[in-house]
Scaffold this motif. Structure first.
Motif, PDB file in Angstrom:
ATOM      1  N   VAL A 130       1.014  -1.257  -0.060  1.00 29.26           N
ATOM      2  CA  VAL A 130      -0.160  -0.020  -0.171  1.00 29.26           C
ATOM      3  C   VAL A 130       0.912   1.321  -0.162  1.00 29.26           C
ATOM      4  O   VAL A 130       0.489   2.201  -0.854  1.00 29.26           O
ATOM      5  CB  VAL A 130      -1.108   0.134   1.344  1.00 29.26           C
ATOM      6  N   SER A 131       1.972   1.175   0.830  1.00 26.82           N
ATOM      7  CA  SER A 131       2.678   2.486   0.958  1.00 26.82           C
ATOM      8  C   SER A 131       3.917   2.481  -0.230  1.00 26.82           C
ATOM      9  O   SER A 131       3.719   3.728  -0.766  1.00 26.82           O
ATOM     10  CB  SER A 131       3.515   2.346   2.325  1.00 26.82           C
ATOM     11  N   TYR A 132       4.178   1.532  -0.531  1.00 23.29           N
ATOM     12  CA  TYR A 132       5.036   1.501  -1.829  1.00 23.29           C
ATOM     13  C   TYR A 132       4.296   2.124  -3.093  1.00 23.29           C
ATOM     14  O   TYR A 132       5.034   2.731  -3.932  1.00 23.29           O
ATOM     15  CB  TYR A 132       5.610   0.183  -2.111  1.00 23.29           C
ATOM     16  N   SER A 133       3.137   1.453  -3.078  1.00 23.56           N
ATOM     17  CA  SER A 133       2.249   1.834  -4.562  1.00 23.56           C
ATOM     18  C   SER A 133       2.216   3.289  -4.445  1.00 23.56           C
ATOM     19  O   SER A 133       2.089   3.826  -5.521  1.00 23.56           O
ATOM     20  CB  SER A 133       0.990   1.187  -4.563  1.00 23.56           C
ATOM     21  N   LYS A 134       1.925   3.976  -3.385  1.00 23.56           N
ATOM     22  CA  LYS A 134       1.615   5.407  -3.435  1.00 23.56           C
ATOM     23  C   LYS A 134       2.998   6.100  -3.624  1.00 23.56           C
ATOM     24  O   LYS A 134       3.098   7.076  -4.524  1.00 23.56           O
ATOM     25  CB  LYS A 134       1.270   5.943  -1.826  1.00 23.56           C
ATOM     26  N   ALA A 135       4.017   5.712  -2.967  1.00 23.86           N
ATOM     27  CA  ALA A 135       5.513   6.272  -3.305  1.00 23.86           C
ATOM     28  C   ALA A 135       5.862   6.207  -4.721  1.00 23.86           C
ATOM     29  O   ALA A 135       6.425   7.149  -5.359  1.00 23.86           O
ATOM     30  CB  ALA A 135       6.535   5.661  -2.333  1.00 23.86           C
ATOM     31  N   ARG A 136       5.664   5.081  -5.466  1.00 20.49           N
ATOM     32  CA  ARG A 136       6.032   4.518  -6.621  1.00 20.49           C
ATOM     33  C   ARG A 136       5.198   5.710  -7.804  1.00 20.49           C
ATOM     34  O   ARG A 136       5.698   6.274  -8.516  1.00 20.49           O
ATOM     35  CB  ARG A 136       5.941   3.244  -6.892  1.00 20.49           C
ATOM     36  N   ALA A 137       3.845   5.627  -7.351  1.00 20.86           N
ATOM     37  CA  ALA A 137       2.995   6.602  -8.383  1.00 20.86           C
ATOM     38  C   ALA A 137       3.413   8.012  -8.177  1.00 20.86           C
ATOM     39  O   ALA A 137       3.513   8.879  -9.165  1.00 20.86           O
ATOM     40  CB  ALA A 137       1.492   6.261  -7.710  1.00 20.86           C
ATOM     41  N   ASP A 138       3.612   8.294  -7.057  1.00 21.42           N
ATOM     42  CA  ASP A 138       4.057   9.888  -6.859  1.00 21.42           C
ATOM     43  C   ASP A 138       5.441  10.198  -7.607  1.00 21.42           C
ATOM     44  O   ASP A 138       5.750  11.062  -8.210  1.00 21.42           O
ATOM     45  CB  ASP A 138       4.547  10.167  -5.290  1.00 21.42           C
ATOM     46  N   ALA A 139       6.378   9.157  -7.349  1.00 21.56           N
ATOM     47  CA  ALA A 139       7.861   9.238  -8.254  1.00 21.56           C
ATOM     48  C   ALA A 139       7.612   9.185  -9.839  1.00 21.56           C
ATOM     49  O   ALA A 139       8.361   9.972 -10.291  1.00 21.56           O
ATOM     50  CB  ALA A 139       8.709   8.231  -7.902  1.00 21.56           C
ATOM     51  N   GLY A 140       6.450   8.758 -10.176  1.00 20.22           N
ATOM     52  CA  GLY A 140       6.209   8.832 -11.772  1.00 20.22           C
ATOM     53  C   GLY A 140       5.142   9.840 -12.161  1.00 20.22           C
ATOM     54  O   GLY A 140       4.892   9.864 -13.245  1.00 20.22           O
ATOM     55  N   GLY A 141       4.714  10.896 -11.077  1.00 21.56           N
ATOM     56  CA  GLY A 141       3.988  11.880 -11.456  1.00 21.56           C
ATOM     57  C   GLY A 141       2.501  11.392 -11.632  1.00 21.56           C
ATOM     58  O   GLY A 141       1.630  12.027 -12.149  1.00 21.56           O
ATOM     59  N   LEU A 142       2.172  10.234 -10.953  1.00 21.84           N
ATOM     60  CA  LEU A 142       0.656   9.736 -11.400  1.00 21.84           C
ATOM     61  C   LEU A 142      -0.136  10.081  -9.833  1.00 21.84           C
ATOM     62  O   LEU A 142       0.345   9.969  -8.967  1.00 21.84           O
ATOM     63  CB  LEU A 142       0.748   8.457 -11.453  1.00 21.84           C
ATOM     64  N   GLN A 190      -7.201  -0.045  -5.609  1.00 26.12           N
ATOM     65  CA  GLN A 190      -7.645   1.202  -5.797  1.00 26.12           C
ATOM     66  C   GLN A 190      -6.334   2.045  -6.350  1.00 26.12           C
ATOM     67  O   GLN A 190      -6.549   2.876  -7.277  1.00 26.12           O
ATOM     68  CB  GLN A 190      -8.092   1.594  -4.630  1.00 26.12           C
ATOM     69  N   ARG A 191      -5.298   1.964  -5.657  1.00 29.89           N
ATOM     70  CA  ARG A 191      -4.361   3.114  -6.139  1.00 29.89           C
ATOM     71  C   ARG A 191      -3.600   2.639  -7.483  1.00 29.89           C
ATOM     72  O   ARG A 191      -3.223   3.375  -8.168  1.00 29.89           O
ATOM     73  CB  ARG A 191      -3.213   3.043  -5.079  1.00 29.89           C
ATOM     74  N   VAL A 192      -3.492   1.033  -7.837  1.00 35.23           N
ATOM     75  CA  VAL A 192      -3.042   0.885  -8.997  1.00 35.23           C
ATOM     76  C   VAL A 192      -4.067   1.438 -10.097  1.00 35.23           C
ATOM     77  O   VAL A 192      -3.615   1.906 -11.257  1.00 35.23           O
ATOM     78  CB  VAL A 192      -3.023  -0.518  -9.303  1.00 35.23           C
ATOM     79  N   LEU A 193      -5.356   1.172 -10.111  1.00 35.28           N
ATOM     80  CA  LEU A 193      -6.413   1.612 -10.918  1.00 35.28           C
ATOM     81  C   LEU A 193      -6.445   3.065 -10.783  1.00 35.28           C
ATOM     82  O   LEU A 193      -6.362   3.741 -12.015  1.00 35.28           O
ATOM     83  CB  LEU A 193      -7.728   1.193 -10.588  1.00 35.28           C
ATOM     84  N   GLY A 194      -6.317   3.759  -9.783  1.00 35.96           N
ATOM     85  CA  GLY A 194      -6.083   5.215  -9.989  1.00 35.96           C
ATOM     86  C   GLY A 194      -4.803   5.646 -10.816  1.00 35.96           C
ATOM     87  O   GLY A 194      -4.718   6.728 -11.295  1.00 35.96           O
ATOM     88  N   GLY A 195      -3.716   5.085 -10.469  1.00 41.09           N
ATOM     89  CA  GLY A 195      -2.730   5.586 -11.297  1.00 41.09           C
ATOM     90  C   GLY A 195      -2.905   5.275 -12.691  1.00 41.09           C
ATOM     91  O   GLY A 195      -2.277   6.146 -13.561  1.00 41.09           O
ATOM     92  N   ARG A 196      -3.554   4.189 -13.126  1.00 44.19           N
ATOM     93  CA  ARG A 196      -3.797   3.907 -14.361  1.00 44.19           C
ATOM     94  C   ARG A 196      -4.341   4.937 -15.058  1.00 44.19           C
ATOM     95  O   ARG A 196      -4.409   5.690 -16.329  1.00 44.19           O
ATOM     96  CB  ARG A 196      -4.292   2.653 -14.745  1.00 44.19           C
TER      97      ARG A 196
END
Length: 217
Positions: A130-142, A190-196
């Motif tokens: 959960v925490s990693y998905s948020k950090a990785r999305a933020d790093a990619g500008g998502l 939710q975070r993966v779909l939100g990032g997509r």
């Protein structure tokens, strides 16, 4: 959810305490590391040895450090990307220690309790994702949603479940970790779909939004 709605009262008090810490020369990173060390010690010593109620109380008090470090950083104007890194790493270590100690307790005290063991393994894995998905999305500008279950939600549910179990209320630990496990899986989705969705909105691609090198063969 709790991280969005449950901090308003604390935020009114924390700045006053933070001012005292700043004057005393206590840095946010000091508070973060002390809080992490106290949480890990309480988890291993108390949860690991079956003192579930005492562990829930002590770890609950340790979470106050997590609220104070940010307040001290704001009060002293010392917030930095490095401080954010220390805070994030400390949180992951603390979370792992809490769930790992509970897993140790169940395996040694109730080795036949397969439900609790499986749910703790899922919770331990997906709470980190959960925490990693948020950090990785933020790093990619998502942009990603907070999701169903953020860190504050997970902590409260696990500690309440463990504390009630420690008071003799049956199945509370299993219930708590099951809620956290299922909620964490949902939050990752939710975070993966939100990032997509964020990616498709900002950089629409053909073939379902994949860059050309990721097309199915």
């Amino acid at each position: 959810m709790l991280s969005e709605h449950g901090r308003s009262g604390v935020n009114k008090v924390a700045p006053r305490i933070a001012g005292v810490f700043v004057k005393a020369g206590i840095t946010p990173n000091m508070i973060t590391l002390v809080g992490m060390a106290a949480t890990v010690a309480a988890a291993l010593v108390l949860f690991g040895n079956g003192y579930l109620f005492a562990g829930a109380i002590v770890i609950g008090l340790c979470t106050l450090f997590d609220l104070l470090d940010g307040a001290v950083a704001r009060a002293g104007g010392t917030g930095s990307p490095y401080g954010a890194l220390v805070d994030a790493v400390s949180d992951r270590i603390a979370d792992g220690a809490i769930l790992g100690a509970l897993l140790w307790y169940v395996i040694h005290r109730e080795p036949d309790n397969s439900m609790a063991i499986v749910m703790l393994l899922i919770a331990l894995t997906f709470s980190q994702v959960v925490s990693y998905s948020k950090a990785r999305a933020d790093a990619g500008g998502l942009a990603t949603p907070g999701g169903l279950m953020e860190r504050a939600d997970r902590l409260v549910i696990v500690l309440v479940g463990a504390g009630l179990e420690g008071l003799g209320v049956p199945w509370m630990l299993e219930l708590g970790v099951s809620i956290v496990a299922i909620g964490s899986v949902i939050t990752v989705v939710q975070r993966v779909l939100g990032g997509r969705a964020s990616y498709l909105k900002s950089e629409p691609q053909a073939d379902g939004g994949r860059p050309p090198h990721e097309k199915e063969q």
